[in-house]
Design an enzyme around this catalytic site. Sequence first.
Site, PDB file in Angstrom:
ATOM      1  N   ASP A  10      41.135  37.546  30.598  1.00 25.82           N
ATOM      2  CA  ASP A  10      41.392  36.627  31.699  1.00 25.82           C
ATOM      3  C   ASP A  10      42.550  35.698  31.306  1.00 25.82           C
ATOM      4  O   ASP A  10      42.453  34.993  30.303  1.00 25.82           O
ATOM      5  CB  ASP A  10      40.100  35.815  31.939  1.00 25.82           C
ATOM      6  CG  ASP A  10      40.158  35.007  33.213  1.00 25.82           C
ATOM      7  OD1 ASP A  10      41.219  34.970  33.847  1.00 25.82           O
ATOM      8  OD2 ASP A  10      39.122  34.406  33.576  1.00 25.82           O
ATOM      9  N   ASP A 112      45.184  38.714  37.425  1.00 23.37           N
ATOM     10  CA  ASP A 112      45.153  38.132  36.068  1.00 23.37           C
ATOM     11  C   ASP A 112      43.906  38.494  35.268  1.00 23.37           C
ATOM     12  O   ASP A 112      43.588  37.832  34.291  1.00 23.37           O
ATOM     13  CB  ASP A 112      45.301  36.606  36.154  1.00 23.37           C
ATOM     14  CG  ASP A 112      44.115  35.962  36.857  1.00 23.37           C
ATOM     15  OD1 ASP A 112      43.481  36.642  37.687  1.00 23.37           O
ATOM     16  OD2 ASP A 112      43.824  34.792  36.582  1.00 23.37           O
ATOM     17  N   GLU A 113      43.190  39.549  35.661  1.00 26.79           N
ATOM     18  CA  GLU A 113      41.967  39.919  34.943  1.00 26.79           C
ATOM     19  C   GLU A 113      41.854  41.431  34.783  1.00 26.79           C
ATOM     20  O   GLU A 113      42.132  42.183  35.710  1.00 26.79           O
ATOM     21  CB  GLU A 113      40.731  39.495  35.752  1.00 26.79           C
ATOM     22  CG  GLU A 113      40.467  38.028  35.792  1.00 26.79           C
ATOM     23  CD  GLU A 113      39.301  37.744  36.726  1.00 26.79           C
ATOM     24  OE1 GLU A 113      38.186  38.218  36.454  1.00 26.79           O
ATOM     25  OE2 GLU A 113      39.528  37.084  37.748  1.00 26.79           O
TER      26      GLU A 113
END
Length: 408
Positions: A10, A112-113
Amino acid sequence: MKERIIFHIDVNNAFLSWTAVHRLKNGEKLDIRKIPSIIAGDEKTRHGIVLAKSPIAKNMGVKTAETIYSAKRKCPNLKVFPPEFDWYYEESNKMYKYLCKYTPQIERFSIDECFLDLTGTSLLYKNYEELANKIKNDIKNNFGFTVNVGIGNNKLCAKMASDFTKPDKVHTLYNNEIKTKMWPLPIEDLFMVGKKTSTILRTLNINTIGDLANANDNYLKRYFKNQTRFLKDSANGIDYTKVAPRIPKNESISISETLPYDCDDYKKIEEVLFRQTEEVTRLLREQKEYAKTVAVTYKNSCFETYSHQLKLNVPQNSTTEIYKAVINSLKESWKEDKIRNIGIRLSDLTKNRVEQISIFKTEETVNSKDDLIQETIDNINKKYGTASVMPASIKIIGRSIKHKKTKQ
DNA sequence: TCTGGGGTCCTAGGACCC
DNA sequence: TCTGGGGTCCTAGGACCC
């Protein structure tokens, strides 16, 4: 069954970190991660919402999705920076490519993960925490932004772990750590427990994840019905969903926007919808798909939402055909109240367009010649900008959109 | 110048059929 | 001269995520 090993990566304050990296690369001296700052849209066009915040801004109480106005009241010397989505996609791609080195079992969960399934790699990687630290440090050293890595025996636990303390940290939440590490947390921290659910749980005196894990099923069922099983499993750290390495296929494509002012002028609304139809059908054609369901959703000045959908006889992807349906849907549902936000959603997407054989060929049964024309138009628009070429019937509206856009 | 945008999934209730 | 009930499909609206 053997226990799985799942990583969740993350990016810390993704949008803000990525803009910070971009600025430093361009020779700016100031690292905006080290000052009270946020990434947010333009207040003048009513897009002034906090998309990401720096740690200092966070400590002063600034929250994601609140207004700039409210954030500035909490933090008067706050610096505001606009989002740079193209750049964010580039950074996201770099990280994804790097992570692919470790396993093909990788799922891009959001910009973003990522989830990595490392089950069965114990001969390759002796110590998973060491590996997680290497990944974290490699990303920092090579790309200039930091991440958290969560390790667990399933996706839920990995994700919960990566959320523990930030930034630049590795955490574990193995099955034997659920009681000590997860149960003491407030109920709001549980993935998929939002405002509505947590409010109900709090009134039932269920305040921690542990309280929920040990709550009586029948008691919960009165309030959460079929959702009960899912909630209880989550609180007990149970999750069987797989890391899905496929490129996720969209179930729907949608677009929506908040207008610069509340509007009940039919012509203006038509213009917005046409521009949106252009964009959303272009995406549809890019993925070589057709939509069978077309919906229009709008929000009025009182923030009440209305939506209305129509089913097409034949799946379509041309601007003209979809636009007809959009307008029909609007006409059937609009209460002529003032519109604040409006959008389109295309769903029931199909790759093959199965046409019913009709003796009477209707206007709707578009043939391959029309597909070819549409493709040519797309190519020209790609080269010279949206709305350079369009069918004559909608050209005038299209022109005025361009005009309006520059005025905004 | 108070409240974004792009998604997924679920549910209540209506229509319709047998 | 009464108005069941199961099944399926569809729609609008809402909860939640990042």
